[in-house]
Design an enzyme around this catalytic site. Structure first.
Site, PDB file in Angstrom:
ATOM      1  N   TYR A   1      -7.930   5.230   1.050  1.00 12.74           N
ATOM      2  CA  TYR A   1      -6.948   5.747   0.091  1.00 12.74           C
ATOM      3  C   TYR A   1      -7.644   6.395  -1.100  1.00 12.74           C
ATOM      4  O   TYR A   1      -7.292   7.513  -1.509  1.00 12.74           O
ATOM      5  CB  TYR A   1      -6.042   4.601  -0.374  1.00 12.74           C
ATOM      6  CG  TYR A   1      -4.983   5.010  -1.369  1.00 12.74           C
ATOM      7  CD1 TYR A   1      -3.866   5.729  -0.955  1.00 12.74           C
ATOM      8  CD2 TYR A   1      -5.092   4.673  -2.713  1.00 12.74           C
ATOM      9  CE1 TYR A   1      -2.888   6.111  -1.862  1.00 12.74           C
ATOM     10  CE2 TYR A   1      -4.124   5.047  -3.624  1.00 12.74           C
ATOM     11  CZ  TYR A   1      -3.025   5.767  -3.201  1.00 12.74           C
ATOM     12  OH  TYR A   1      -2.060   6.149  -4.106  1.00 12.74           O
ATOM     13  N   SER A   2      -8.640   5.711  -1.652  1.00 13.10           N
ATOM     14  CA  SER A   2      -9.362   6.265  -2.801  1.00 13.10           C
ATOM     15  C   SER A   2     -10.044   7.576  -2.437  1.00 13.10           C
ATOM     16  O   SER A   2     -10.032   8.537  -3.221  1.00 13.10           O
ATOM     17  CB  SER A   2     -10.400   5.259  -3.308  1.00 13.10           C
ATOM     18  OG  SER A   2      -9.776   4.090  -3.802  1.00 13.10           O
TER      19      SER A   2
END
Length: 285
Positions: A154-155
């Protein structure tokens, strides 16, 4: 009437943004993946909302929807594209499959690329249309500037959105199309409810198990203590209507923590996060 396309409107930020913009007199074309959600939103939002049924990773379906929007606009430009649809893949990198990481990037990065390519002509890249150029709003995240352990897919995807937006903003100056990032902190959205779906049993023999259990509890709190999605919608409205919007906006229910993440030395921040999640190595005895 100004028109905007929003991806991922069935829940969360997309739903809240659609609600706000409709209340402010916009016509909204909102993407959903299921016909049942399309019918639900039509009933909730009324005649100025038009559902578009597609998955953001399906290039043919997205371009077909752009054709439908073009027909509905009748030769006018689109006022905005809000690239919002996204997912969050969690887990320690060493124990995720390449396909799991790929799915994250397909939805959160390739999805906005496909949507931008499909709708940019309607925003003003097609010079035959009448009206002022529109704007692209990229829904990023605080994770786009700070890496979160056990959420590296996600990051990574949100860091990619930062770079993509910077590049596109400069490319699209040719057409007068602006590109603005909104990087929210914690928002009350079902994306975090999916923490309950983390298969903890999968990690029973993993050294990351205690940290994953803490992360899951933290993510479940996020879905209750975050900003209301409509607050992000209000910011989107500002971005679409302000004469000279900033290139990036950050909004968080914990502005002090957001500030600390910017000013603390990275090594110090590493230690704080690792201690909170239980990622520090065991001390020898």
């Amino acid at each position: 009437m100004r028109s905007v396309v929003i991806t991922g409107t069935s829940t969360g930020i997309g739903f809240g943004t659609a609600k706000v913009l409709l209340d402010r007199g916009f016509r909204v074309f909102g993407s959903v993946r299921k016909a049942v959600d399309a019918e639900r939103l039509k009933q909730q939002f009324g005649s100025n909302f038009t559902p578009l049924i597609f998955d953001v990773t399906d290039e043919a379906a997205v371009h077909a929807a752009a054709g439908d929007v073009r027909a509905a606009l009748g030769g006018e430009t689109l006022a905005g594209l809000v690239n919002n649809a996204g997912i969050a893949v969690s887990g320690p990198l060493l124990e995720l499959t390449a396909d799991e990481f790929r799915k994250q990037m397909d939805v959160n990065v390739l999805g906005p690329v496909i949507s931008t390519q499909a709708f940019a002509p309607l925003l003003g890249a097609d010079g035959s249309l009448k009206g002022a150029p529109g704007r692209i709003v990229m829904i990023g995240s605080v994770a786009g500037q700070n890496g979160n352990p056990l959420l590296s897919p996600y990051s990574t995807s949100k860091h990619a959105i930062e770079g993509l937006s910077e590049s596109l903003r400069r490319e699209f100056m040719l057409f007068g199309i602006d590109v603005i990032i909104i990087g929210p902190g914690v928002v009350k959205t079902p994306i975090w409810d999916k923490a309950e779906e983390i298969d903890i049993a999968r990690y029973n023999n993993s050294p990351f198990l205690p940290a994953l259990e803490r992360l899951r509890a933290f993510m479940l709190r996020l879905s209750k203590d975050g900003l209301p999605p409509e607050q992000i919608g209000e910011l989107v409205h500002h971005v679409l209507t302000a004469p000279r919007p900033k290139v990036r906006y950050a909004v968080s229910p914990e502005p002090v923590q957001l500030l600390l993440a910017k000013i603390l030395p990275k090594r110090l921040l590493d230690g704080i996060i690792a201690k909170r999640l239980g990622l520090l190595p065991a001390k020898g005895g």
